[in-house]
Each structure stands twice: as C-alpha cells, then as structure tokens.
Design a protein around this motif. Sequence first.
Motif, PDB file in Angstrom:
ATOM      1  N   THR A   1      -5.408  -3.360  -1.098  1.00 23.77           N
ATOM      2  CA  THR A   1      -5.762  -2.092  -0.703  1.00 23.77           C
ATOM      3  C   THR A   1      -4.534  -0.956  -1.167  1.00 23.77           C
ATOM      4  O   THR A   1      -3.432  -1.406  -0.881  1.00 23.77           O
TER       5      THR A   1
ATOM      6  N   ALA B   1      -1.621   5.201   3.399  1.00 19.28           N
ATOM      7  CA  ALA B   1      -1.619   4.828   4.808  1.00 19.28           C
ATOM      8  C   ALA B   1      -1.609   5.982   5.780  1.00 19.28           C
ATOM      9  O   ALA B   1      -2.352   6.108   6.812  1.00 19.28           O
TER      10      ALA B   1
ATOM     11  N   PRO C   1       0.823  -1.090   0.088  1.00 15.91           N
ATOM     12  CA  PRO C   1      -0.037  -0.144  -0.041  1.00 15.91           C
ATOM     13  C   PRO C   1       0.812   1.287   0.184  1.00 15.91           C
ATOM     14  O   PRO C   1       1.789   1.175   0.661  1.00 15.91           O
TER      15      PRO C   1
ATOM     16  N   SER D   1       1.157  -9.718   6.441  1.00 18.59           N
ATOM     17  CA  SER D   1       0.858  -8.361   7.336  1.00 18.59           C
ATOM     18  C   SER D   1       1.149  -8.694   8.884  1.00 18.59           C
ATOM     19  O   SER D   1       1.283 -10.041   9.097  1.00 18.59           O
TER      20      SER D   1
ATOM     21  N   TYR E   1       1.419  -0.486  10.381  1.00 19.36           N
ATOM     22  CA  TYR E   1       0.751  -1.722   9.983  1.00 19.36           C
ATOM     23  C   TYR E   1       0.197  -1.752   8.453  1.00 19.36           C
ATOM     24  O   TYR E   1       0.508  -2.917   7.926  1.00 19.36           O
ATOM     25  N   ILE E   2      -0.236  -0.584   8.265  1.00 17.71           N
ATOM     26  CA  ILE E   2      -0.395  -0.418   6.605  1.00 17.71           C
ATOM     27  C   ILE E   2       0.593  -0.650   5.907  1.00 17.71           C
ATOM     28  O   ILE E   2       0.666  -1.321   4.751  1.00 17.71           O
ATOM     29  N   ARG E   3       1.623  -0.051   5.967  1.00 18.24           N
ATOM     30  CA  ARG E   3       2.902  -0.081   5.273  1.00 18.24           C
ATOM     31  C   ARG E   3       3.573  -1.483   5.536  1.00 18.24           C
ATOM     32  O   ARG E   3       4.282  -1.683   4.658  1.00 18.24           O
TER      33      ARG E   3
ATOM     34  N   ARG F   1      -1.200   2.378  13.242  1.00 21.77           N
ATOM     35  CA  ARG F   1      -2.046   2.059  11.901  1.00 21.77           C
ATOM     36  C   ARG F   1      -1.153   2.492  10.693  1.00 21.77           C
ATOM     37  O   ARG F   1      -1.125   1.460   9.774  1.00 21.77           O
TER      38      ARG F   1
ATOM     39  N   ARG G   1      -5.427   6.914   5.762  1.00 21.65           N
ATOM     40  CA  ARG G   1      -6.070   5.907   6.753  1.00 21.65           C
ATOM     41  C   ARG G   1      -5.724   6.109   8.127  1.00 21.65           C
ATOM     42  O   ARG G   1      -6.216   5.714   9.229  1.00 21.65           O
TER      43      ARG G   1
END
Length: 152
Positions: free
Chosen positions: A124, A16, A11, A75, A58-60, A55, A19
């Motif tokens: 995503t 990120a 992502p 993940s 985590y997304i990265r 967050r 979000r």
Amino acid sequence: MTPPKLITLRPALSYALWRSVLPTGLSLLFLVLAWTLSPVFIWCSLAFMLAAVYRLRYIRSIQYVITEGSLQVSSGLLFKRTDYLELFRVKDYILTRPVLMQVFGLMNLTLKSTDPENPVLTLTGIPAMDLVGELREWVQRARALNCIMEIN
C-alpha cells in the motif's frame, strides 16, 4: 556473477500523513474542547495525538523488499514481523490507484498467491511505477527455476 536484483519500497510519507489525518483531526477537536469547555479534554487530545504519531510511524516502518525469488514484508514498531512470499506462488496482480493516490503519484499493488499464510498481500501507498511488469518477469523466472507448471 552478477548480484541479485533487489527492489526496496516503503509507503510514501504523503500516504502515511493521509492515513493519520483522522486521529490528528480528533486531537485538534479535543484540544479546542479543552480550550473552550474543560481542561479535562486535554487528555483525550493527547491520546489521539499519540495514536496519530504511532500510526504515522507504523506506516512508515513498513518495508517491502522484492528480490528475484521472494517478497519480504517487514512491519512493526514495538514487535517486528517479517512475512515472506515466494514469487513462484504469485498468481495474480491487481493495481489500484484511487483518485487521491493519483494526485500524490502513489498506488496499491495487491498480489494473490497460493501461499496458505498470505493468500492476498497488498503493498500500500508505494510510489507509482511499472512494478508489475518487472515483478511478472521475476515470477516467471522463479517458476521456471523451481520447475513449477500452472494447471488450470
């Protein structure tokens, strides 16, 4: 012999950051409240800032690895999880690009499959590209290699 093709995606940082806007905004709000009303609000501000950083990280940390035979989704920060989806199980592709993602040149790719563990898998916040065309070719090749015939 040629090495197998491999596509690695993550992502985007802009996705990120987007979000993480809500916990960051709440952190700033509590920081202002701590400045004006009571220093007790500094703890709430700190908690929301830690949530925003978690967050974002985590997304990265999410990684999508697409090979000619499978899709791996890794993940997690503290506990790593890797899901595998065999490409011959993919049935449908849904590409979505909301307005904000179009501005940043991003997309979401949803794959519907016959896999019981991952019937719907969404990639995503990935950079916009012609991934569906190449993925469709790899799925067809994987079906032919495994002698899979689709019956409706």
